[in-house]
Write an enzyme that holds these catalytic residues in place. Sequence first.
Site, PDB file in Angstrom:
ATOM      1  N   GLY A  73     -17.374  -4.321   1.332  1.00  0.00           N
ATOM      2  CA  GLY A  73     -17.410  -4.371  -0.129  1.00  0.00           C
ATOM      3  C   GLY A  73     -17.896  -5.725  -0.611  1.00  0.00           C
ATOM      4  O   GLY A  73     -18.186  -6.621   0.189  1.00  0.00           O
ATOM      5  N   SER A  74     -17.972  -5.861  -1.938  1.00  0.00           N
ATOM      6  CA  SER A  74     -18.575  -7.073  -2.496  1.00  0.00           C
ATOM      7  C   SER A  74     -17.676  -8.303  -2.334  1.00  0.00           C
ATOM      8  O   SER A  74     -18.178  -9.418  -2.162  1.00  0.00           O
ATOM      9  CB  SER A  74     -18.901  -6.841  -3.975  1.00  0.00           C
ATOM     10  OG  SER A  74     -17.739  -6.484  -4.687  1.00  0.00           O
ATOM     11  N   THR A  75     -16.354  -8.141  -2.368  1.00  0.00           N
ATOM     12  CA  THR A  75     -15.457  -9.288  -2.178  1.00  0.00           C
ATOM     13  C   THR A  75     -15.442  -9.692  -0.705  1.00  0.00           C
ATOM     14  O   THR A  75     -15.513 -10.880  -0.369  1.00  0.00           O
ATOM     15  CB  THR A  75     -14.034  -8.953  -2.678  1.00  0.00           C
ATOM     16  OG1 THR A  75     -14.132  -8.211  -3.893  1.00  0.00           O
ATOM     17  CG2 THR A  75     -13.231 -10.221  -2.918  1.00  0.00           C
ATOM     18  N   ASP A 127      -9.818  -8.226   3.709  1.00  0.00           N
ATOM     19  CA  ASP A 127     -10.602  -7.139   3.109  1.00  0.00           C
ATOM     20  C   ASP A 127     -10.321  -7.068   1.604  1.00  0.00           C
ATOM     21  O   ASP A 127      -9.315  -7.602   1.136  1.00  0.00           O
ATOM     22  CB  ASP A 127     -10.228  -5.804   3.779  1.00  0.00           C
ATOM     23  CG  ASP A 127     -11.327  -4.760   3.663  1.00  0.00           C
ATOM     24  OD1 ASP A 127     -12.263  -4.959   2.874  1.00  0.00           O
ATOM     25  OD2 ASP A 127     -11.234  -3.736   4.373  1.00  0.00           O
ATOM     26  N   GLY A 128     -11.184  -6.419   0.881  1.00  0.00           N
ATOM     27  CA  GLY A 128     -10.991  -6.189  -0.545  1.00  0.00           C
ATOM     28  C   GLY A 128     -10.108  -4.976  -0.780  1.00  0.00           C
ATOM     29  O   GLY A 128      -9.592  -4.370   0.164  1.00  0.00           O
ATOM     30  N   ALA A 129      -9.928  -4.630  -2.044  1.00  0.00           N
ATOM     31  CA  ALA A 129      -9.150  -3.434  -2.399  1.00  0.00           C
ATOM     32  C   ALA A 129      -9.582  -2.972  -3.788  1.00  0.00           C
ATOM     33  O   ALA A 129     -10.172  -3.737  -4.555  1.00  0.00           O
ATOM     34  CB  ALA A 129      -7.657  -3.733  -2.379  1.00  0.00           C
ATOM     35  N   GLU A 158     -11.375   0.755   7.922  1.00  0.00           N
ATOM     36  CA  GLU A 158     -10.613  -0.349   7.312  1.00  0.00           C
ATOM     37  C   GLU A 158      -9.127  -0.234   7.634  1.00  0.00           C
ATOM     38  O   GLU A 158      -8.464  -1.233   7.912  1.00  0.00           O
ATOM     39  CB  GLU A 158     -10.806  -0.348   5.792  1.00  0.00           C
ATOM     40  CG  GLU A 158     -12.197  -0.796   5.372  1.00  0.00           C
ATOM     41  CD  GLU A 158     -12.440  -0.690   3.883  1.00  0.00           C
ATOM     42  OE1 GLU A 158     -13.235  -1.481   3.370  1.00  0.00           O
ATOM     43  OE2 GLU A 158     -11.856   0.189   3.228  1.00  0.00           O
ATOM     44  N   LYS A 218      -8.039  -5.869 -10.346  1.00  0.00           N
ATOM     45  CA  LYS A 218      -7.556  -4.878  -9.370  1.00  0.00           C
ATOM     46  C   LYS A 218      -6.024  -4.802  -9.311  1.00  0.00           C
ATOM     47  O   LYS A 218      -5.480  -3.941  -8.626  1.00  0.00           O
ATOM     48  CB  LYS A 218      -8.077  -5.220  -7.968  1.00  0.00           C
ATOM     49  CG  LYS A 218      -9.573  -5.411  -7.858  1.00  0.00           C
ATOM     50  CD  LYS A 218     -10.304  -4.111  -7.952  1.00  0.00           C
ATOM     51  CE  LYS A 218     -11.792  -4.240  -7.712  1.00  0.00           C
ATOM     52  NZ  LYS A 218     -12.165  -4.688  -6.395  1.00  0.00           N
TER      53      LYS A 218
END
Length: 230
Positions: A30-32, A84-86, A106, A124
């Site tokens: 993802g982008s983050t 990781d992002g969320a 993930e 988020k």
Amino acid sequence: MLTQEEMKRAAAEVSLSYVRPGMVLGLGTGSTARHVLEGVARLVREGADLRGVPTSLATAEAAKLLGIPLTSLEEHPELDLAIDGADEVDPALNLIKGMGGALFREKIVAAAAKTFIVVVDGSKVVRRLGTQAPVPVEVHPFGWRTAIRPLETLGGSPELRKRDGEPVRTDNGNYLLDTRFNGIRSPAKLAAAISSIPVVVEHGLFLGMADLALVGTADGVKTMRPSRRP
Ligand code: 5RP
């Protein structure tokens, strides 16, 4: 005023302070997570001995281009740290993940890590899961429609994820049912019920997995620790 992208990058930068030389890392999608990848690549260029297990084919490709040495869960079934992002984070650090379609890998990577850090921007953070994001449910293409009625019975509104009119395929060749719940009262009960639907491969509720969330806000990066577990 920081942009959303700058808040994501700021959270990602703070997560790098948890990385130690010699670590085997879970690399998110993802982008983050992309900002984390760029930071890890910088540490590698500076001489840190780091290796990563990617959570998606896209992350594997990006990591290769950035020069991050890759390894696998075959070689390293236990990881030192996953970042990781969320899509949503609640006060207990329960998560919804998978809008990037990579939830299956993930979840395996996060579960294999001694420490799992989530990096997000403030948009988020929610009081209750399911208020903003749907729960992505990965289903096998064989009989995917058989999941619709059970998900509706659980109070969800499932929608097959499509791109250009065609069902999106995950890295595992499966479909995704983005399922809106408009607020989830009991994430643990819902997670168990979704998992018990035969055609379901995995779902995007990540409960009791995150150790820390780093939240990029206009006032800097805030650290969240789990308030209570379900
Ligand atoms: C991918 C994910 C991502 O981590 C999640 O969708 C957040 O992405 P972004 O950082 O681009 O907002 O779960 O499957």
